[in-house]
Design a protein around this motif. Structure first.
Motif, PDB file in Angstrom:
ATOM      1  N   LEU A 219      34.180   1.804  14.167  1.00 40.42           N
ATOM      2  CA  LEU A 219      34.984   2.762  13.395  1.00 40.42           C
ATOM      3  C   LEU A 219      35.454   3.941  14.252  1.00 40.42           C
ATOM      4  O   LEU A 219      36.075   4.861  13.738  1.00 40.42           O
ATOM      5  CB  LEU A 219      34.164   3.290  12.215  1.00 40.42           C
ATOM      6  N   LYS A 220      35.097   3.865  15.564  1.00 43.51           N
ATOM      7  CA  LYS A 220      35.475   4.920  16.513  1.00 43.51           C
ATOM      8  C   LYS A 220      34.926   6.293  16.091  1.00 43.51           C
ATOM      9  O   LYS A 220      35.622   7.304  16.131  1.00 43.51           O
ATOM     10  CB  LYS A 220      36.989   4.965  16.695  1.00 43.51           C
ATOM     11  N   LEU A 221      33.664   6.279  15.674  1.00 39.90           N
ATOM     12  CA  LEU A 221      32.989   7.508  15.284  1.00 39.90           C
ATOM     13  C   LEU A 221      31.899   7.818  16.317  1.00 39.90           C
ATOM     14  O   LEU A 221      30.848   7.177  16.333  1.00 39.90           O
ATOM     15  CB  LEU A 221      32.347   7.358  13.894  1.00 39.90           C
ATOM     16  N   PRO A 222      32.152   8.772  17.203  1.00 36.30           N
ATOM     17  CA  PRO A 222      31.110   9.159  18.166  1.00 36.30           C
ATOM     18  C   PRO A 222      29.854   9.624  17.433  1.00 36.30           C
ATOM     19  O   PRO A 222      29.931  10.357  16.442  1.00 36.30           O
ATOM     20  CB  PRO A 222      31.756  10.305  18.945  1.00 36.30           C
ATOM     21  N   HIS A 223      28.702   9.211  17.926  1.00 38.67           N
ATOM     22  CA  HIS A 223      27.453   9.523  17.244  1.00 38.67           C
ATOM     23  C   HIS A 223      26.297   9.450  18.228  1.00 38.67           C
ATOM     24  O   HIS A 223      26.440   8.973  19.347  1.00 38.67           O
ATOM     25  CB  HIS A 223      27.219   8.533  16.095  1.00 38.67           C
ATOM     26  N   GLN A 224      25.156   9.930  17.781  1.00 33.13           N
ATOM     27  CA  GLN A 224      23.913   9.824  18.532  1.00 33.13           C
ATOM     28  C   GLN A 224      22.912   9.056  17.690  1.00 33.13           C
ATOM     29  O   GLN A 224      22.915   9.159  16.450  1.00 33.13           O
ATOM     30  CB  GLN A 224      23.348  11.211  18.844  1.00 33.13           C
ATOM     31  N   VAL A 225      22.057   8.283  18.339  1.00 33.38           N
ATOM     32  CA  VAL A 225      21.019   7.555  17.611  1.00 33.38           C
ATOM     33  C   VAL A 225      19.647   8.076  18.021  1.00 33.38           C
ATOM     34  O   VAL A 225      19.442   8.539  19.140  1.00 33.38           O
ATOM     35  CB  VAL A 225      21.098   6.031  17.851  1.00 33.38           C
ATOM     36  N   ASN A 226      18.739   7.999  17.050  1.00 30.78           N
ATOM     37  CA  ASN A 226      17.345   8.378  17.302  1.00 30.78           C
ATOM     38  C   ASN A 226      17.271   9.793  17.894  1.00 30.78           C
ATOM     39  O   ASN A 226      16.637  10.031  18.924  1.00 30.78           O
ATOM     40  CB  ASN A 226      16.703   7.365  18.251  1.00 30.78           C
ATOM     41  N   VAL A 227      17.915  10.724  17.228  1.00 28.45           N
ATOM     42  CA  VAL A 227      18.040  12.071  17.766  1.00 28.45           C
ATOM     43  C   VAL A 227      17.141  13.044  16.995  1.00 28.45           C
ATOM     44  O   VAL A 227      16.987  12.933  15.771  1.00 28.45           O
ATOM     45  CB  VAL A 227      19.512  12.544  17.719  1.00 28.45           C
ATOM     46  N   PHE A 228      16.542  13.980  17.723  1.00 28.76           N
ATOM     47  CA  PHE A 228      15.708  15.005  17.102  1.00 28.76           C
ATOM     48  C   PHE A 228      16.558  16.228  16.799  1.00 28.76           C
ATOM     49  O   PHE A 228      17.087  16.877  17.697  1.00 28.76           O
ATOM     50  CB  PHE A 228      14.549  15.389  18.034  1.00 28.76           C
ATOM     51  N   ASN A 229      16.721  16.510  15.503  1.00 26.01           N
ATOM     52  CA  ASN A 229      17.461  17.683  15.060  1.00 26.01           C
ATOM     53  C   ASN A 229      16.713  18.252  13.855  1.00 26.01           C
ATOM     54  O   ASN A 229      17.024  17.953  12.715  1.00 26.01           O
ATOM     55  CB  ASN A 229      18.898  17.306  14.687  1.00 26.01           C
ATOM     56  N   THR A 230      15.678  19.014  14.128  1.00 27.13           N
ATOM     57  CA  THR A 230      14.694  19.490  13.156  1.00 27.13           C
ATOM     58  C   THR A 230      13.800  18.329  12.714  1.00 27.13           C
ATOM     59  O   THR A 230      12.586  18.419  12.735  1.00 27.13           O
ATOM     60  CB  THR A 230      15.343  20.159  11.936  1.00 27.13           C
ATOM     61  N   TYR A 231      14.411  17.251  12.258  1.00 30.03           N
ATOM     62  CA  TYR A 231      13.727  15.995  11.974  1.00 30.03           C
ATOM     63  C   TYR A 231      14.257  14.929  12.926  1.00 30.03           C
ATOM     64  O   TYR A 231      15.313  15.115  13.557  1.00 30.03           O
ATOM     65  CB  TYR A 231      13.989  15.534  10.539  1.00 30.03           C
ATOM     66  N   LEU A 232      13.553  13.799  12.984  1.00 29.43           N
ATOM     67  CA  LEU A 232      14.086  12.650  13.707  1.00 29.43           C
ATOM     68  C   LEU A 232      15.104  11.976  12.802  1.00 29.43           C
ATOM     69  O   LEU A 232      14.798  11.600  11.668  1.00 29.43           O
ATOM     70  CB  LEU A 232      12.968  11.679  14.078  1.00 29.43           C
ATOM     71  N   ILE A 233      16.342  11.850  13.292  1.00 29.68           N
ATOM     72  CA  ILE A 233      17.444  11.289  12.510  1.00 29.68           C
ATOM     73  C   ILE A 233      17.890  10.000  13.180  1.00 29.68           C
ATOM     74  O   ILE A 233      18.096   9.953  14.398  1.00 29.68           O
ATOM     75  CB  ILE A 233      18.609  12.296  12.423  1.00 29.68           C
ATOM     76  N   ASP A 234      18.040   8.954  12.387  1.00 27.81           N
ATOM     77  CA  ASP A 234      18.386   7.643  12.952  1.00 27.81           C
ATOM     78  C   ASP A 234      19.759   7.665  13.608  1.00 27.81           C
ATOM     79  O   ASP A 234      19.923   7.201  14.736  1.00 27.81           O
ATOM     80  CB  ASP A 234      18.323   6.565  11.858  1.00 27.81           C
ATOM     81  N   ALA A 235      20.743   8.165  12.910  1.00 26.51           N
ATOM     82  CA  ALA A 235      22.092   8.278  13.488  1.00 26.51           C
ATOM     83  C   ALA A 235      22.708   9.586  13.023  1.00 26.51           C
ATOM     84  O   ALA A 235      22.670   9.914  11.829  1.00 26.51           O
ATOM     85  CB  ALA A 235      22.963   7.097  13.066  1.00 26.51           C
ATOM     86  N   LEU A 236      23.273  10.324  13.976  1.00 20.86           N
ATOM     87  CA  LEU A 236      23.830  11.645  13.685  1.00 20.86           C
ATOM     88  C   LEU A 236      25.286  11.687  14.113  1.00 20.86           C
ATOM     89  O   LEU A 236      25.615  11.396  15.257  1.00 20.86           O
ATOM     90  CB  LEU A 236      23.042  12.720  14.440  1.00 20.86           C
ATOM     91  N   ILE A 237      26.162  12.030  13.169  1.00 22.26           N
ATOM     92  CA  ILE A 237      27.575  12.254  13.478  1.00 22.26           C
ATOM     93  C   ILE A 237      27.792  13.760  13.434  1.00 22.26           C
ATOM     94  O   ILE A 237      27.771  14.371  12.366  1.00 22.26           O
ATOM     95  CB  ILE A 237      28.487  11.544  12.462  1.00 22.26           C
ATOM     96  N   PRO A 238      27.973  14.406  14.592  1.00 23.60           N
ATOM     97  CA  PRO A 238      28.017  15.875  14.632  1.00 23.60           C
ATOM     98  C   PRO A 238      29.285  16.445  14.011  1.00 23.60           C
ATOM     99  O   PRO A 238      30.292  15.746  13.830  1.00 23.60           O
ATOM    100  CB  PRO A 238      27.944  16.178  16.129  1.00 23.60           C
ATOM    101  N   HIS A 239      29.226  17.721  13.693  1.00 26.32           N
ATOM    102  CA  HIS A 239      30.364  18.377  13.023  1.00 26.32           C
ATOM    103  C   HIS A 239      31.591  18.437  13.925  1.00 26.32           C
ATOM    104  O   HIS A 239      32.717  18.531  13.440  1.00 26.32           O
ATOM    105  CB  HIS A 239      29.963  19.781  12.559  1.00 26.32           C
ATOM    106  N   GLU A 240      31.408  18.367  15.251  1.00 26.91           N
ATOM    107  CA  GLU A 240      32.564  18.359  16.149  1.00 26.91           C
ATOM    108  C   GLU A 240      33.419  17.114  15.952  1.00 26.91           C
ATOM    109  O   GLU A 240      34.633  17.131  16.169  1.00 26.91           O
ATOM    110  CB  GLU A 240      32.098  18.418  17.610  1.00 26.91           C
ATOM    111  N   VAL A 241      32.793  16.031  15.510  1.00 29.04           N
ATOM    112  CA  VAL A 241      33.516  14.777  15.270  1.00 29.04           C
ATOM    113  C   VAL A 241      34.226  14.807  13.926  1.00 29.04           C
ATOM    114  O   VAL A 241      35.370  14.367  13.791  1.00 29.04           O
ATOM    115  CB  VAL A 241      32.541  13.580  15.336  1.00 29.04           C
ATOM    116  N   THR A 242      33.533  15.345  12.907  1.00 28.76           N
ATOM    117  CA  THR A 242      34.088  15.315  11.547  1.00 28.76           C
ATOM    118  C   THR A 242      34.992  16.512  11.249  1.00 28.76           C
ATOM    119  O   THR A 242      35.702  16.507  10.241  1.00 28.76           O
ATOM    120  CB  THR A 242      32.939  15.309  10.522  1.00 28.76           C
ATOM    121  N   ASN A 243      34.933  17.539  12.122  1.00 24.43           N
ATOM    122  CA  ASN A 243      35.626  18.799  11.834  1.00 24.43           C
ATOM    123  C   ASN A 243      35.169  19.372  10.491  1.00 24.43           C
ATOM    124  O   ASN A 243      35.933  19.994   9.762  1.00 24.43           O
ATOM    125  CB  ASN A 243      37.145  18.613  11.828  1.00 24.43           C
TER     126      ASN A 243
END
Length: 299
Positions: A219-243
């Motif tokens: 889907l051409k959505l940049p993301h991170q997997v298995n990332v620690f952001n306060t909690y461990l998140i399986d897949a994270l699509i940051p706000h820079e991608v979604t605006n």
């Protein structure tokens, strides 16, 4: 004897028994049908075991029935029993009976807070904050007792529980609660929390997460997997991608649910706090993902 039955159920839960526990638990619960009253320690042991087994029983011996038989004994519960009871109800996703129980606890039950163990203190505080019971006098006494014992808090389980409590106090509690832990305790708790999350990060990535990542890439959505952001998140699509907002995708195997299909209370709290941090949380059950077999369906 009903006390033996309750203890066996709790023992199976503490052992994380995964054999024929459903049928065995059912037979044990059958032994309790028709019991008019349960001593508090027996009822608490039973509910604690059921929570550890992620099993919510049905009538005629459901959660409400177990609490009714406990109340029928006419005996009070102490702080350690209240702690286990509240945690068990919260973890099973039974927030209404947990709230009712929390509100019915007499404030003097916390008079022993300065002399009970840290497991009881941290578990009870976690449960009350999860239920948003800020106006309970018990909550303030628990906070004071933990602050008094701060130098002795060292077990990772206690520290991680306190780290989540600190997060709830920061994001959800009213300012008038003015709860503040000593800086040394805050540091220890945050360090233990980060270490626990890093340990989980080192575990192998599941096949479902690999497939979710592939679908996001398609889907051409940049993301991170298995990332620690306060909690461990399986897949994270940051706000820079979604605006816009950050998207947190959480994957759930069957072990994340109770026998009635309810998401475990600790995971409901994780969702709630991630939302408080500004994330849009998307849940994906492994079973649902596996049912969508084509790339088009998964995307």
């Amino acid at each position: 004897h009903e006390a033996q039955t309750c203890t066996i159920v709790e023992s199976l839960g503490c052992l994380s028994y995964r054999g024929r526990s459903d049928s065995l638990t059912g037979k044990l619960l059958d032994r309790l049908k028709g019991v008019e009253s349960l001593l508090p320690h027996s009822a608490v042991a039973l509910l604690h075991g059921l929570a550890l087994l992620k099993t919510e029983p049905s009538a005629p011996l459901g959660i409400a029935d177990i609490l009714r038989t406990m109340n029928a004994s006419g005996l009070p519960i102490d702080l350690s029993e209240a702690s286990l009871l509240l945690w068990s109800l919260v973890e099973l996703g039974c927030s209404e009976p947990a709230l009712e129980m929390a509100r019915s606890l007499p404030e003097e039950i916390a008079d022993s807070a300065s002399s009970v163990d840290l497991h009881t203190l941290t578990m009870c505080l976690w449960a009350l904050l999860t239920l948003r019971c800020y106006d309970q006098g018990i909550t303030a006494k628990l906070l004071a007792a933990i602050n008094m014992a701060a130098a002795g808090v060292s077990m990772p389980a206690h520290l991680c529980r306190l780290a989540e409590c600190m997060l709830m106090l920061q994001l959800e509690a009213p300012q008038e609660l003015s709860a503040q832990f000593p800086s040394g305790l805050r540091y220890k708790a945050q360090h233990a929390w980060q270490q626990a999350m890093q340990h989980q990060q080192r575990e192998p990535i599941s096949q479902q997460l690999r497939e979710v990542s592939e679908a996001l890439e398609a889907l051409k959505l940049p993301h991170q997997v298995n990332v620690f952001n306060t909690y461990l998140i399986d897949a994270l699509i940051p706000h820079e991608v979604t605006n816009g907002p950050t998207f947190a995708i959480l994957l759930h195997p069957s072990s994340h649910y109770t026998s009635t299909g309810q998401l475990l209370g600790s995971l409901q709290l994780k969702k709630r706090l991630l939302q408080a941090l500004g994330c849009i949380v998307i849940h994906i059950q492994h079973s649902n993902w596996n049912d969508h077999r084509t790339d088009e369906m998964r995307q």
